[in-house]
Every structure is written in structure tokens, then in C-alpha cells.
Enzyme design. Structure first.
Site, PDB file in Angstrom:
ATOM      1  N   HIS A  39      43.996  15.757  56.185  1.00  0.00           N
ATOM      2  CA  HIS A  39      44.583  14.416  56.285  1.00  0.00           C
ATOM      3  C   HIS A  39      45.814  14.350  55.391  1.00  0.00           C
ATOM      4  O   HIS A  39      45.741  14.618  54.194  1.00  0.00           O
ATOM      5  CB  HIS A  39      43.554  13.350  55.902  1.00  0.00           C
ATOM      6  CG  HIS A  39      42.458  13.215  56.890  1.00  0.00           C
ATOM      7  ND1 HIS A  39      41.146  13.017  56.534  1.00  0.00           N
ATOM      8  CD2 HIS A  39      42.466  13.264  58.247  1.00  0.00           C
ATOM      9  CE1 HIS A  39      40.398  12.938  57.626  1.00  0.00           C
ATOM     10  NE2 HIS A  39      41.179  13.090  58.676  1.00  0.00           N
ATOM     11  N   ALA A  40      46.937  13.971  55.986  1.00  0.00           N
ATOM     12  CA  ALA A  40      48.237  14.124  55.344  1.00  0.00           C
ATOM     13  C   ALA A  40      48.357  13.385  54.017  1.00  0.00           C
ATOM     14  O   ALA A  40      48.951  13.890  53.069  1.00  0.00           O
ATOM     15  CB  ALA A  40      49.322  13.637  56.307  1.00  0.00           C
ATOM     16  N   ARG A  41      47.787  12.185  53.936  1.00  0.00           N
ATOM     17  CA  ARG A  41      48.017  11.337  52.763  1.00  0.00           C
ATOM     18  C   ARG A  41      47.164  11.712  51.561  1.00  0.00           C
ATOM     19  O   ARG A  41      47.345  11.164  50.476  1.00  0.00           O
ATOM     20  CB  ARG A  41      47.737   9.886  53.133  1.00  0.00           C
ATOM     21  CG  ARG A  41      46.306   9.610  53.571  1.00  0.00           C
ATOM     22  CD  ARG A  41      46.199   8.244  54.198  1.00  0.00           C
ATOM     23  NE  ARG A  41      44.870   7.944  54.708  1.00  0.00           N
ATOM     24  CZ  ARG A  41      44.602   6.878  55.462  1.00  0.00           C
ATOM     25  NH1 ARG A  41      45.578   6.028  55.769  1.00  0.00           N
ATOM     26  NH2 ARG A  41      43.376   6.651  55.890  1.00  0.00           N
ATOM     27  N   GLU A  42      46.249  12.648  51.707  1.00  0.00           N
ATOM     28  CA  GLU A  42      45.314  12.994  50.636  1.00  0.00           C
ATOM     29  C   GLU A  42      45.908  14.093  49.757  1.00  0.00           C
ATOM     30  O   GLU A  42      45.456  15.232  49.733  1.00  0.00           O
ATOM     31  CB  GLU A  42      43.970  13.387  51.256  1.00  0.00           C
ATOM     32  CG  GLU A  42      43.358  12.234  52.032  1.00  0.00           C
ATOM     33  CD  GLU A  42      42.182  12.626  52.920  1.00  0.00           C
ATOM     34  OE1 GLU A  42      41.719  13.775  52.819  1.00  0.00           O
ATOM     35  OE2 GLU A  42      41.740  11.784  53.724  1.00  0.00           O
TER      36      GLU A  42
ATOM     37  N   ARG B 109      48.198   9.642  58.085  1.00  0.00           N
ATOM     38  CA  ARG B 109      46.933  10.384  58.057  1.00  0.00           C
ATOM     39  C   ARG B 109      46.891  11.557  59.032  1.00  0.00           C
ATOM     40  O   ARG B 109      46.392  12.630  58.717  1.00  0.00           O
ATOM     41  CB  ARG B 109      45.796   9.413  58.384  1.00  0.00           C
ATOM     42  CG  ARG B 109      44.428  10.048  58.624  1.00  0.00           C
ATOM     43  CD  ARG B 109      43.434   8.962  59.003  1.00  0.00           C
ATOM     44  NE  ARG B 109      42.179   9.469  59.534  1.00  0.00           N
ATOM     45  CZ  ARG B 109      41.097   9.710  58.804  1.00  0.00           C
ATOM     46  NH1 ARG B 109      41.128   9.524  57.496  1.00  0.00           N
ATOM     47  NH2 ARG B 109      39.986  10.145  59.370  1.00  0.00           N
TER      48      ARG B 109
ATOM     49  N   HIS C   1      38.887  16.799  50.692  1.00  0.00           N
ATOM     50  CA  HIS C   1      39.502  15.550  51.131  1.00  0.00           C
ATOM     51  C   HIS C   1      39.584  14.606  49.938  1.00  0.00           C
ATOM     52  O   HIS C   1      39.201  14.935  48.828  1.00  0.00           O
ATOM     53  CB  HIS C   1      38.657  14.902  52.235  1.00  0.00           C
ATOM     54  CG  HIS C   1      38.649  15.647  53.526  1.00  0.00           C
ATOM     55  ND1 HIS C   1      39.212  15.157  54.688  1.00  0.00           N
ATOM     56  CD2 HIS C   1      38.134  16.869  53.869  1.00  0.00           C
ATOM     57  CE1 HIS C   1      39.051  16.024  55.667  1.00  0.00           C
ATOM     58  NE2 HIS C   1      38.392  17.082  55.195  1.00  0.00           N
ATOM     59  N   SER C   2      40.064  13.399  50.197  1.00  0.00           N
ATOM     60  CA  SER C   2      39.928  12.308  49.235  1.00  0.00           C
ATOM     61  C   SER C   2      39.842  11.013  50.043  1.00  0.00           C
ATOM     62  O   SER C   2      40.304  10.962  51.181  1.00  0.00           O
ATOM     63  CB  SER C   2      41.121  12.251  48.271  1.00  0.00           C
ATOM     64  OG  SER C   2      42.276  11.724  48.876  1.00  0.00           O
TER      65      SER C   2
ATOM     66  N   GLU D  18      34.835  15.028  49.021  1.00  0.00           N
ATOM     67  CA  GLU D  18      35.767  13.908  48.841  1.00  0.00           C
ATOM     68  C   GLU D  18      36.066  13.797  47.355  1.00  0.00           C
ATOM     69  O   GLU D  18      35.199  13.449  46.554  1.00  0.00           O
ATOM     70  CB  GLU D  18      35.150  12.611  49.368  1.00  0.00           C
ATOM     71  CG  GLU D  18      34.807  12.618  50.852  1.00  0.00           C
ATOM     72  CD  GLU D  18      36.027  12.412  51.739  1.00  0.00           C
ATOM     73  OE1 GLU D  18      37.135  12.172  51.198  1.00  0.00           O
ATOM     74  OE2 GLU D  18      35.884  12.485  52.971  1.00  0.00           O
TER      75      GLU D  18
END
Length: 488
Positions: A250-253, A305, A376-377, A450
Site C-alpha cells: 500500500h503506497a501510503r504506508e 493507497r 503494512h501500517s 501492521e
């Protein structure tokens, strides 16, 4: 931007040389080590070598309103026009937007959240069974407040001004750090979130500096043609176990690739003094699964995302959620068929070049992996399959006990509390995830991790947190390594 189609020739390296064969033809100077031949190179020898060579919550819980009318991503002028270069797209400004944590203990709350999402007043960040984090748009603050108060739904504001947090997230390096970059030979610092060029340059640097243990190979390309680079750390011993780790689906993480590259640096730079648990494993790292999206978050929309594949649906929306695109139980619960949704599953299993490249790698390599970790986050969870539905694999007790060991190591090192459980049980069902797919291949220890935090900063975790989060998760990874080494 046209779709890049390029045939990748997959070659096995003879098992006489490798204990865990890799795919793709190796570049000159990147041959795999002969078994039992490796000694850690000393720094004074490295310069001679390089001089002679050319430079060469959840699984994110996204709100989907009934009939799958999920909120579209924030509007960017001409963003869906493939003729417009990313550099020409105006950066989205989140001034005045807020992030709230909303209690979902009342059964009616989810329906209300779905309604607000369908009206594009809010977007979901993540959550669990007791609360959900939502982004409230500036012009919707009064309406959303009134709607929640009318239903007597409890909430509190975690981020007062999202753009301010974004502005403060990734400050420039000071002069001392910049000087250290020049001396070190690469630009990675773990005191800053770095662009893709820095990450890939760092991986190539390690391959040149430690050629006897580090190799870098491209397993495919993204929609926009960026390389999907995998780095392998191995001493070539016969009988080594193998572990695959990825980040940045996921791009924003941003914390995810930062942590994965921290692992790489620790193992590569200190391999000669590492424990046998680390040395007896062949480590495969793919730090940025979604390079197009990752770069887009740096240039245009910090909270993007998905990947950047263009042209989905009648509204020509951009991108699919790569963590809904893997082939095991694809298209089920928690995955949207609506192309503008943040959890759009794609047009079919492995329809995206990034997820397909991973699938092809696993399909064509003779390596037998004992563990697969995807970082992830956010939320601080250690999640294991299944995610597609509220079900458990036969060995779920093993996954739970090892997850608890990892969580304990994290807590002892940095103090962070990570909850352990199945994705669907601890959070919500989400079909098409990479962890479910990896488990379906027979990989024993499969986890989605996460990372920090639990919502105070969410996706915009300040760069000052990179090293503390990475250190404690490195301790967790060492705990897993000790278990993997005991497998038959």
C-alpha cells in the site's frame, strides 16, 4: 502512459551452486556464491572490488457502503488523464482535514459510517471491532459532527489538521546526516523517508559492496515500468531455510519500506557477527511492492493507497488494491468490485503486474520458503490467515504461539504492544490478500504485520519513529528466525 509488457526470461540457477535458486538471469558480477565459500568482506577490500567494476485495521479495513459505493479517492486535476505526467499533477492539499477515532460498539454505527462514506464526507483509514479511524474532509466537519451526535456515537479527534502533520512528517536531513550519506556510499539514513531511487540505489550498493552474500534481481516491472527489485542475503550453505519479506504493497504506508530496508542493512552490514539463526536462512526482501503508488504519494497525493494502473471502470478510475488482487479466494468479502474504491480488487486474480510478478516468482523458483512476512501500517497487529473469511487454518495454534513470541520480543525491545490473531477474527474479512495466498502455497509461518502506531499519527508517522519501530520489529524477526531454524 501505456502498459508496459515485457517478457521476463526466467532461468533456474543450477542447484549445484545454489541452495535456494533464484529467478531471472543474473547480471555480470552478481553470480551466486558457491556453497560454504563465503566470508564476510572487509571494508578495506570492498574499495578495491568496486574500483575494478563499472557502476552498474486490519489488513486495512476500508469502508464500503452498501452496493459497494465506496468513496472515490480525492480529486486531482486531470489525474485520470494518462497524458498528464505525475510531475505535472498538483499536489493534493489536506489542510483542515481531520482524523477521528469513532466507536463502533453500537450496531447502527457501521451503517452510518457507510452512509457518510457514500456521500464522500469521509474516507476510512482503518480500524477494528471496537473503533474505526476516519478522515473527515474540511467542508464536512459540521455535517459529520451533527450526524454522529444525533446517533449518540462517541468519537474523538486524533489529528486536528492533517496537512500540518504531513508537512512535519519527513523533515530534511541536517548537514551532518548529509555528510554521512556522502561517506557511506548510499543515501539511506533511516532518519528520513526516502524515494524509490534511494532505496534501489541502496540495494545495488550492498550487492556491489558485499557480492559474496548479497544479490539484487528484478522479478518484474510495475505498470509504469519501474523495477520490482528483490535483494537476497545468503551465505549459500546447503540446507539453509528461506524467508520472504515484502513491504510497500500500500503506497501510503511509508514506514513499511523503511523498516524492511532497515532489516536489509542490519543483516548485510553485520552478517559476519550475526547469530546462526540469521546466517542459516536465505533472506529475500522486496521492500517496495508498489513503486508507482509509492512515488505518487511523494509527488502528488500523500494518502494514495493503490497501484497506478489506469483505466478501470466507466469512470476510468486509477488503480487496484494489490492486497485484494492475489489469487487465493479472490473477490470475496472485504474486496470491492467498484473500480474507484480504495479496496478495488482488480479485474481478476493477479490482474496487476506487481502482484503477478510476485506470483510468477514463487511459481518459478525452486526455493522452499518457511515463512512469508508482509509489512503494512498501521495498528500494531500480528495477523495470520485466514483473511478471506472468519476461518482458521489447521495449524492456527502454531501461528498464534509464534505470533505471541514475536510480539513478546517486540515488547521487550521497544515497549510496543502488538495484538496477535487471525486477520478475519481480530479485524475484518478481506479476501485476496497476499498472506492468504502465501499460506495457500504451503508456507508455514505467514503473517501480515501492521506496524506502528495505533492512530495518533496513522499513515503519517513522523520519520523520527523509523528507527525505534524498526529496532523492535527486528527483534521480532529474530524471534521468528529462531523458530524457522527448528523446522524439519
Amino acid at each position: 502512459m501505456g502498459t508496459l509488457t515485457k517478457t521476463v526470461v526466467l532461468l533456474y540457477v543450477t542447484s549445484a551452486v545454489l541452495c535456494t535458486p533464484f529467478v531471472n538471469q543474473l547480471q555480470p558480477g552478481q553470480e551466486w556464491p558457491t556453497r560454504s565459500s563465503v566470508k564476510q568482506p572487509y571494508h578495506e577490500l570492498v574499495q578495491n572490488e568496486t574500483d575494478t567494476k563499472s557502476d552498474s485495521v486490519a489488513t486495512e479495513v476500508e469502508v464500503v457502503a452498501e452496493e459497494e459505493k465506496a468513496p472515490e479517492e480525492p480529486e486531482v486535476p486531470d489525474d485520470n488523464n494518462p497524458k498528464v505526467l505525475a510531475e505535472e499533477v498538483e499536489r493534493i492539499d489536506y489542510s483542515g482535514a481531520q482524523v477521528w477515532k469513532v466507536s463502533t460498539k453500537k450496531s447502527s454505527t457501521q451503517r452510518l459510517i457507510n452512509q457518510l462514506a457514500s456521500e464522500k464526507l469521509i474516507a476510512s483509514w482503518g480500524g477494528n471491532h471496537s473503533a474505526i479511524d476516519i478522515l473527515v474532509k474540511p467542508n464536512a466537519l459540521e455535517n459529520v459532527t451533527a450526524a454522529l451526535k444525533k446517533k449518540d456515537v462517541a468519537y474523538y479527534v486524533m489529528i486536528e489538521d492533517l496537512q500540518q502533520r504531513i508537512n512535519e512528517e519527513n523533515p530534511p536531513l541536517d548537514e551532518n546526516e548529509l555528510e554521512l550519506q556522502d561517506r557511506r556510499g548510499h543515501r539511506m539514513t533511516w532518519k528520513q523517508y526516502h524515494r524509490l531511487e534511494d532505496i534501489h540505489g541502496f540495494m545495488d550498493y550492498l550487492a556491489k559492496t558485499y557480492p559474496s552474500i548479497v544479490s539484487v534481481n528484478t522479478i518484474g516491472k510495475s505498470y509504469e515500468g519501474k523495477e520490482l527489485k528483490v535483494l537476497r542475503i545468503s551465505d549459500g550453505k546447503q540446507g539453509n531455510k528461506a524467508v520472504f519479506i515484502d513491504g510497500g504493497i500500500h503506497a501510503r504506508e511509508w514506514i513499511s519500506p523503511a523498516v524492511v530496508t532497515y532489516f536489509i542493512n542490519q543483516f548485510a552490514e553485520n552478517f559476519d557477527v550475526e547469530s546462526d539463526d540469521i546466517k542459516n536462512i536465505d533472506w529475500y526482501f522486496l521492500p517496495v511492492v508498489n513503486p508507482d503508488g509509492y512515488e505518487y504519494t511523494h509527488k502528488s497525493d500523500r494518502l494514495w493507497r493503490k497501484n497506478r494502473k489506469y483505466g478501470y471502470g466507466p469512470s476510468t478510475c486509477t488503480g487496484a488494491d494489490l492486497n485484494r488482487n492475489f489469487g487465493y479466494r479472490w473477490g470475496g468479502k472485504g474486496a470491492s468490485s467498484y473500480p474507484c474504491s480504495d479496496i478495488y480488487r482488480g479485474s481478476g486474480p493477479f490482474s496487476e503486474p506487481e502482484s503477478k510478478a510476485i506470483s510468477d516468482f514463487f511459481k518459478n523458483t525452486a526455493t522452499k520458503f518457511s515463512a512469508y512476512l508482509t509489512y503494512h501500517s498501521y495498528g500494531q497487529y500480528l495477523l495470520y490467515p485466514w483473511g478471506y473469511d472468519n476461518a482458521l487454518p489447521p495449524d492456527h495454534k502454531d501461528l498464534q504461539s509464534v505470533g505471541l513470541l514475536i510480539a513478546q520480543a517486540i515488547r521487550k525491545t521497544g515497549g510496543s504492544e502488538y495484538k496477535v490473531g487471525s486477520s478475519s477474527g481480530l479485524l475484518y474479512p478481506a479476501a485476496g490478500g497476499s498472506d492468504d495466498w502465501a499460506k495457500s502455497l504451503g508456507i508455514k509461518y505467514t503473517y501480515t504485520i501492521e506496524l506502528s502506531d495505533t492512530g495518533r499519527y496513522g499513515f503519517v508517522l513522523p520519520a523520527s519513529y523509523i528507527e525505534p519501530v524498526a529496532r523492535e520489529n527486528l527483534a521480532g524477526l529474530r524471534a521468528l528466525a529462531s523458530v524457522v531454524n527448528k523446522l524439519d
